[in-house]
Design an enzyme around this catalytic site. Structure first.
Site, PDB file in Angstrom:
ATOM      1  CG  ASN A 120      -1.855   1.120   1.338  1.00 59.13           C
ATOM      2  OD1 ASN A 120      -1.563   2.210   0.851  1.00 59.13           O
ATOM      3  ND2 ASN A 120      -2.991   0.895   1.970  1.00 59.13           N
ATOM      4  CE1 TYR A 149     -14.261   1.462   5.058  1.00 56.02           C
ATOM      5  CE2 TYR A 149     -12.003   0.840   5.580  1.00 56.02           C
ATOM      6  CZ  TYR A 149     -13.277   0.499   5.179  1.00 56.02           C
ATOM      7  OH  TYR A 149     -13.575  -0.810   4.885  1.00 56.02           O
ATOM      8  CG  ASP A 204      -3.268  -5.732   9.999  1.00 60.46           C
ATOM      9  OD1 ASP A 204      -3.149  -5.921   8.771  1.00 60.46           O
ATOM     10  OD2 ASP A 204      -4.312  -6.001  10.622  1.00 60.46           O
TER      11      ASP A 204
HETATM   12  P1  IMP Z   1      -4.229  -3.646   5.933  1.00 56.07           P
HETATM   13  O1  IMP Z   1      -3.306  -3.342   4.800  1.00 56.07           O
HETATM   14  O2  IMP Z   1      -4.702  -5.042   5.996  1.00 56.07           O
HETATM   15  O3  IMP Z   1      -3.673  -3.155   7.242  1.00 56.07           O
HETATM   16  O4  IMP Z   1      -5.564  -2.828   5.614  1.00 56.07           O
HETATM   17  C1  IMP Z   1      -5.803  -1.611   6.169  1.00 56.07           C
HETATM   18  C2  IMP Z   1      -7.124  -1.086   5.629  1.00 56.07           C
HETATM   19  O5  IMP Z   1      -7.736  -0.336   6.679  1.00 56.07           O
HETATM   20  C3  IMP Z   1      -6.906  -0.125   4.467  1.00 56.07           C
HETATM   21  O6  IMP Z   1      -7.042  -0.736   3.226  1.00 56.07           O
HETATM   22  C4  IMP Z   1      -7.997   0.914   4.711  1.00 56.07           C
HETATM   23  O7  IMP Z   1      -9.199   0.458   4.166  1.00 56.07           O
HETATM   24  C5  IMP Z   1      -8.123   0.923   6.231  1.00 56.07           C
HETATM   25  N1  IMP Z   1      -7.218   1.930   6.829  1.00 56.07           N
HETATM   26  C6  IMP Z   1      -6.132   1.689   7.608  1.00 56.07           C
HETATM   27  N2  IMP Z   1      -5.536   2.843   7.949  1.00 56.07           N
HETATM   28  C7  IMP Z   1      -6.240   3.813   7.365  1.00 56.07           C
HETATM   29  C8  IMP Z   1      -6.077   5.215   7.327  1.00 56.07           C
HETATM   30  O8  IMP Z   1      -5.142   5.817   7.871  1.00 56.07           O
HETATM   31  N3  IMP Z   1      -7.009   5.891   6.635  1.00 56.07           N
HETATM   32  C9  IMP Z   1      -8.051   5.282   5.999  1.00 56.07           C
HETATM   33  N4  IMP Z   1      -8.235   3.967   5.968  1.00 56.07           N
HETATM   34  C10 IMP Z   1      -7.317   3.229   6.661  1.00 56.07           C
END
Ligand code: IMP
Length: 217
Positions: free
Chosen positions: A10, A174, A79
């Site tokens: 990401n 979000y 995460d």
């Molecule tokens: P991960 O890569 O599995 O940790 O997924 C995290 C997901 O949570 C992201 O794809 C977003 O949808 C959401 N998320 C996590 N941090 C943020 C943030 O700082 N802003 C907005 N959405 C977030």
């Protein structure tokens, strides 16, 4: 200068992490390690997924005996996700794949946001409380096999509410729906300077910086 491999694909997260950590840290990304394994995020906690990502990548680097650029000694995994009280904490660890609830593929941000608004359509503003959570796991790339219990974890949370419609162009995920406590604009409107001071990620990374400062003394 501390070099970290950031265990995420990401680009928004990497950008935020580098901006928050500042010039004392060099953040490498998985783009520089094309053979790195994709880690399945199937734990039911943020800490479980973060440690799984950090440890699997640290052990992969160790096993491959990769001559890492700038001698990477640490893998950092983030995460994170959104917990909404009216939805009993959902989407939580499923935040990235909320729309499709697919185990392996992330959903598009727009689809996740549309689903969240749909589920909350009858919930009044004062009951749309929630928080972003982030767990940062730090694994050492050593000459031994890393166990999950050897990871250092740093957690952060940012309280706020889910507004009635998306607004703003900044950030990711979000952010257009989330208004942090004490503000009237969404993270996407507030911009990165404000977000990176108060976000869940900023809080977790402040603890990580503290950890490195203590190691250095
Ligand atoms: P991960 O890569 O599995 O940790 O997924 C995290 C997901 O949570 C992201 O794809 C977003 O949808 C959401 N998320 C996590 N941090 C943020 C943030 O700082 N802003 C907005 N959405 C977030």
């Amino acid at each position: 200068m501390t070099t970290l491999l950031i265990a995420t694909r990401n680009a928004h997260k990497v950008g935020e992490i580098q901006a928050i950590l500042g010039a004392d840290f060099r953040c490498l990304t998985l783009k520089e390690f094309p053979g790195a394994p994709a880690v399945v995020e199937d734990a039911d906690t943020f800490a479980g997924n973060a440690t799984k990502k950090a440890v699997e990548l640290a052990n992969w680097l160790f096993q491959m005996s990769i001559a890492t650029p700038h001698s990477t000694r640490f893998v950092l995994a983030d995460d994170s996700g959104l917990e909404v009280d009216a939805l009993n904490g959902a989407p939580g660890v499923h935040s990235a794949r909320f729309a499709a609830m697919d185990q392996t593929e992330n959903s598009h941000d727009a689809d996740n946001n549309a689903k969240l608004l749909r589920l909350l359509k009858d919930v009044p503003l004062e009951k749309r409380t929630g928080r972003f959570r982030c767990v940062i796991a730090l694994a050492t790339v050593g000459n031994w096999k890393m166990e999950r219990g050897n990871c250092q974890c740093f957690a952060g949370a940012c309280e706020g509410r889910i507004q009635l419609a998306a607004s703003g162009q900044g950030g990711f995920g979000y952010d257009p729906l989330f208004v942090p406590d004490g503000f009237t604009q969404s993270f996407a409107e507030l911009g990165e300077d404000v977000k990176n001071k108060l976000s869940h990620r900023a809080q977790a990374l402040a603890k990580l910086k503290n950890y490195f400062n203590k190691l250095a003394t």
